[in-house]
Design an enzyme around this catalytic site. Structure first.
Site, short mmCIF file in Angstrom:
data_model
loop_
_atom_site.label_atom_id
_atom_site.label_comp_id
_atom_site.label_asym_id
_atom_site.label_seq_id
_atom_site.Cartn_x
_atom_site.Cartn_y
_atom_site.Cartn_z
CB ALA A 134 2.05 10.99 -1.11
CB ILE A 135 -1.68 13.90 2.72
CG1 ILE A 135 -2.36 13.53 1.13
CG2 ILE A 135 -1.89 15.17 3.48
CD1 ILE A 135 -1.98 14.73 0.20
CE LYS A 193 -7.89 11.21 6.50
NZ LYS A 193 -7.53 9.77 6.48
CB SER A 252 0.51 11.10 8.62
OG SER A 252 -0.29 10.97 7.25
CB THR A 264 -1.10 0.07 1.27
OG1 THR A 264 -1.78 -1.14 0.97
CG2 THR A 264 -1.88 1.20 1.15
CB THR A 265 4.24 2.13 1.35
OG1 THR A 265 3.70 1.52 2.72
CG2 THR A 265 4.89 3.29 1.78
CG HIS A 311 -3.90 12.87 6.64
ND1 HIS A 311 -4.72 13.67 5.72
CD2 HIS A 311 -3.39 11.72 6.13
CE1 HIS A 311 -5.07 12.72 4.69
NE2 HIS A 311 -4.20 11.54 4.66
CB ILE A 319 -1.36 0.37 9.02
CG1 ILE A 319 -0.78 -0.51 10.64
CG2 ILE A 319 -0.91 1.51 9.21
CD1 ILE A 319 -1.20 -0.01 11.79
C1 LIG Z 1 -5.98 4.94 -1.63
C2 LIG Z 1 -5.26 5.23 -0.09
C3 LIG Z 1 -4.75 6.74 0.24
C4 LIG Z 1 -3.98 6.82 1.06
N1 LIG Z 1 -3.64 8.09 1.69
C5 LIG Z 1 -3.03 8.31 2.52
C6 LIG Z 1 -2.59 9.47 2.92
O1 LIG Z 1 -2.53 10.37 1.95
N2 LIG Z 1 -1.71 9.76 4.05
C7 LIG Z 1 -1.42 8.86 4.97
O2 LIG Z 1 -0.93 8.77 6.10
N3 LIG Z 1 -1.91 7.47 4.67
C8 LIG Z 1 -2.54 7.26 3.39
N4 LIG Z 1 -2.97 6.06 3.35
C9 LIG Z 1 -2.56 4.87 4.09
C10 LIG Z 1 -0.97 4.23 3.79
O3 LIG Z 1 -0.86 4.34 2.55
C11 LIG Z 1 -0.88 3.12 4.51
O4 LIG Z 1 -1.36 3.01 5.89
C12 LIG Z 1 0.53 2.67 4.73
O5 LIG Z 1 1.13 2.77 3.24
C13 LIG Z 1 0.52 1.27 5.43
O6 LIG Z 1 1.93 0.86 5.53
P1 LIG Z 1 2.26 -0.64 5.77
O7 LIG Z 1 3.84 -0.70 6.01
O8 LIG Z 1 1.39 -1.08 6.79
O9 LIG Z 1 1.58 -1.63 4.53
P2 LIG Z 1 2.44 -2.15 3.31
O10 LIG Z 1 2.94 -0.89 2.46
O11 LIG Z 1 1.16 -2.57 2.58
O12 LIG Z 1 3.44 -3.00 3.69
C14 LIG Z 1 3.14 -4.17 3.90
C15 LIG Z 1 4.04 -5.31 3.15
O13 LIG Z 1 4.07 -6.68 3.81
C16 LIG Z 1 4.10 -7.39 2.73
N5 LIG Z 1 3.45 -8.72 3.01
C17 LIG Z 1 2.13 -8.90 3.06
N6 LIG Z 1 1.95 -10.28 3.36
C18 LIG Z 1 3.00 -10.86 3.61
C19 LIG Z 1 3.59 -12.16 4.00
N7 LIG Z 1 2.90 -13.06 4.27
N8 LIG Z 1 4.95 -12.25 4.03
C20 LIG Z 1 5.77 -11.32 3.81
N9 LIG Z 1 5.38 -9.94 3.49
C21 LIG Z 1 3.96 -9.68 3.32
C22 LIG Z 1 3.65 -6.86 1.62
O14 LIG Z 1 4.06 -7.43 0.39
C23 LIG Z 1 3.86 -5.44 1.63
O15 LIG Z 1 5.16 -4.92 1.27
C24 LIG Z 1 -3.57 5.74 2.13
C25 LIG Z 1 -3.84 4.35 1.47
C26 LIG Z 1 -4.73 4.34 0.57
C27 LIG Z 1 -4.88 2.86 -0.03
#
Ligand SMILES: Cc1cc2nc3c(=O)[nH]c(=O)nc-3n(C[C@H](O)[C@H](O)[C@H](O)COP(=O)(O)OP(=O)(O)OC[C@H]3O[C@@H](n4cnc5c(N)ncnc54)[C@H](O)[C@@H]3O)c2cc1C
Length: 475
Positions: free
Chosen positions: A46-47, A249, A341, A40-41, A49, A335
């Site tokens: 990319a805000i 949002k 943010s 998802t990252t 907030h 998350i």
């Molecule tokens: C449309 C949208 C808009 C958003 N806008 C904003 C914003 O403007 N500002 C903000 O603050 N947040 C925003 N967010 C939220 C933000 O993008 C996420 O909360 C954040 O990127 C989550 O990061 P993460 O590391 O938890 O997850 P991810 O980036 O998804 O990382 C999880 C990782 O785990 C790996 N994984 C999964 N399962 C396994 C497994 N079984 N074994 C090994 N690896 C695994 C995946 O491959 C992935 O690389 C938005 C999200 C979306 C979808």
């Protein structure tokens, strides 16, 4: 035996890894994909907030405001793009301003500084292209924009430079508590660790439910976007939100740190955790709704569309900390936004919890500073000429749309956790992110992957797996 195995190399897993490396220990990040920043990252708004959206006392409120406060200093320490632009939540004639007042009060309770409600005259001074129907807005001067790839990659690189190991193409298929430690199975290996951090994004429920009887459930909530060419850059200078709804949002219009304009996202609950397709309906909705914020958006300047998946947990809040019925297993689950943010704060807090539980000692050799890829465009003409004399590859443009040189791509491939795919190069250097979307520079990038990473053209992929670019030689 590892002290900590982190599952997932997104913003949260990588931030946690970097924070853990302030301590002595053996740390490993297992990532299913072939690179960091593959979930998802890589696809969001990319805000950074400001923090007025989250319900007071919630974990979202706590980590969002904390993350927003530390982000600017962190962007300097780790050298990733950040810009404090401020944001506006706009209210139209047909809407009730009491919702703005509620957001203002909520923001104050959450500790957000500088919030105010401004009227149309002032909005027009800030945003001359604001839609005619807009009457007033909530102004949040602390809101900012960042490069999400830049932040994620910087966390991971710095963690690796401080001794954290990363294993890619390592999808975790099983986690089991065995006595006082965990056995973690991947598709091709098995690891032992004293503790586990679950930062698996939309899959964090699957991982959590492997060890805990207190089941959680994550729905993938898709958000579709359109990205406009840099020629559209003048249409707005703040992030412009509409009044939020139950699903999120709403559709925003925002500049990006690299000078493009982003519009979106939609909010659709979908059954498939991999479904990042865009749809004609979704994109038409993005255009229709964005026009309610900014007038005369040049939709002909759209250069690409994409979608990201929010990890929406049924409880609606982040789940952070040690599982109640499984000591040594730490979650960063659910998350969704504002997860980007919040990532620096979640990483710092989780690392502290894990370090305390294991009584880890300080790593005196920790170096928190990371220098990003040198961008010759930021140098004076004189310094650029000197650089090119010493390193001619910085005089050789590979991506014409974004003016990315062979020197930058070489750096992206050869540095810590270097790029091995076209998307890996793109997220590190912006090669292929411009108007032609890699139409011209793909073959040149493939040559550089061959030269510096030893990959033959038949081995080069767009983003790992079977995303091959060529299948063999015809002559
Ligand atoms: C449309 C949208 C808009 C958003 N806008 C904003 C914003 O403007 N500002 C903000 O603050 N947040 C925003 N967010 C939220 C933000 O993008 C996420 O909360 C954040 O990127 C989550 O990061 P993460 O590391 O938890 O997850 P991810 O980036 O998804 O990382 C999880 C990782 O785990 C790996 N994984 C999964 N399962 C396994 C497994 N079984 N074994 C090994 N690896 C695994 C995946 O491959 C992935 O690389 C938005 C999200 C979306 C979808």
């Amino acid at each position: 035996m590892y002290d900590v195995v982190i599952i997932g190399a997104g913003a949260v897993g990588s931030a946690t890894a970097r924070e853990l490396s302030r301590h002595k220990g053996r740390f490993l990040v297992l990532e299913a994909d072939c690179d960091v920043c593959s979930g998802t990252t890589k696809a969001n708004s990319a805000i950074v907030h400001a923090g007025y959206d989250a319900v007071p006392e919630s974990l979202k409120a706590k980590y969002n405001v904390w993350g927003s406060r530390v982000m600017e200093a962190l962007s300097e320490e780790l050298d990733f793009p950040y810009k404090k632009t401020g944001s506006l939540v706009v209210c139209r004639k047909d809407q009730d301003r009491t919702e703005l007042e509620r957001l203002l009060e909520q923001g104050k309770k959450n500790g957000v500084e500088g919030l105010s409600i401004i009227e149309r005259d002032q909005i027009i001074e800030m945003e001359p292209q604001i839609a005619d129907e807009v009457t007033c807005a909530l102004y949040a001067p602390t809101a900012a924009i960042i490069c999400p790839f830049g932040m994620n990659i910087a966390f991971a690189e710095n963690a690796a430079d401080n001794g954290v190991e990363f294993a890619f193409n390592s999808k975790v298929t099983g986690v089991k508590k065995v006595g006082d430690h965990f056995s973690i199975k991947t598709e091709n290996s098995e690891y032992q660790a004293r503790t586990v951090v679950n930062a698996a994004g939309v899959y964090a429920d699957i991982i959590h439910n492997m060890v805990s009887e207190k089941k959680i459930h994550i729905t993938a909530r898709r958000g579709q976007y359109e990205l406009l060419d840099k020629s559209a850059a003048g249409i707005c200078s703040h992030t412009i939100f509409q009044l939020p709804s139950k699903l999120g949002k709403g559709i925003l219009v925002t500049p990006t740190v690299h000078g493009n304009v982003l519009i979106g996202p939609t909010a659709e609950d979908i059954p498939d955790k991999e479904d990042t397709e865009t749809t004609a309906y979704g994109l038409s909705r993005v255009e229709e709704m964005s026009a309610l914020s900014i007038k005369d958006i040049p939709y002909r300047s759209v250069i690409t569309s994409f979608a990201g998946l929010r990890a929406h947990e049924d409880g609606g809040d982040f789940i952070i900390g040690e599982a109640a019925d499984c000591s040594g297993f730490f979650d960063a689950a659910g998350i969704e936004s504002p997860g980007l943010s919040s990532a620096p704060a979640i990483g710092a807090d989780l690392a502290m919890m894990v370090a305390e539980s294991l009584s880890l000692r300080e790593n005196e050799r920790f170096n928190g500073t990371r220098i990003g890829i040198l961008d010759p465009k930021k140098l004076s003409a004189e310094d650029r000429n000197t650089l090119i004399k010493e390193h001619p590859e910085y005089g050789q443009i590979i991506c014409r749309c974004e003016s990315v040189t062979a020197g930058e791509i070489k750096d992206a491939i050869t540095r810590t956790l270097g790029a091995r795919t076209l998307d890996g190069i793109k997220r590190r250097t912006r090669a292929g992110m411009g108007r032609c979307q890699a139409g011209f520079c793909t073959p040149r990038q493939m040559e550089l992957l061959e030269k510096y990473a030893g990959l033959s053209p038949e081995q080069v992929t767009k983003s790992g797996g079977d995303s091959l670019l060529v299948y063999g030689r015809t002559k």
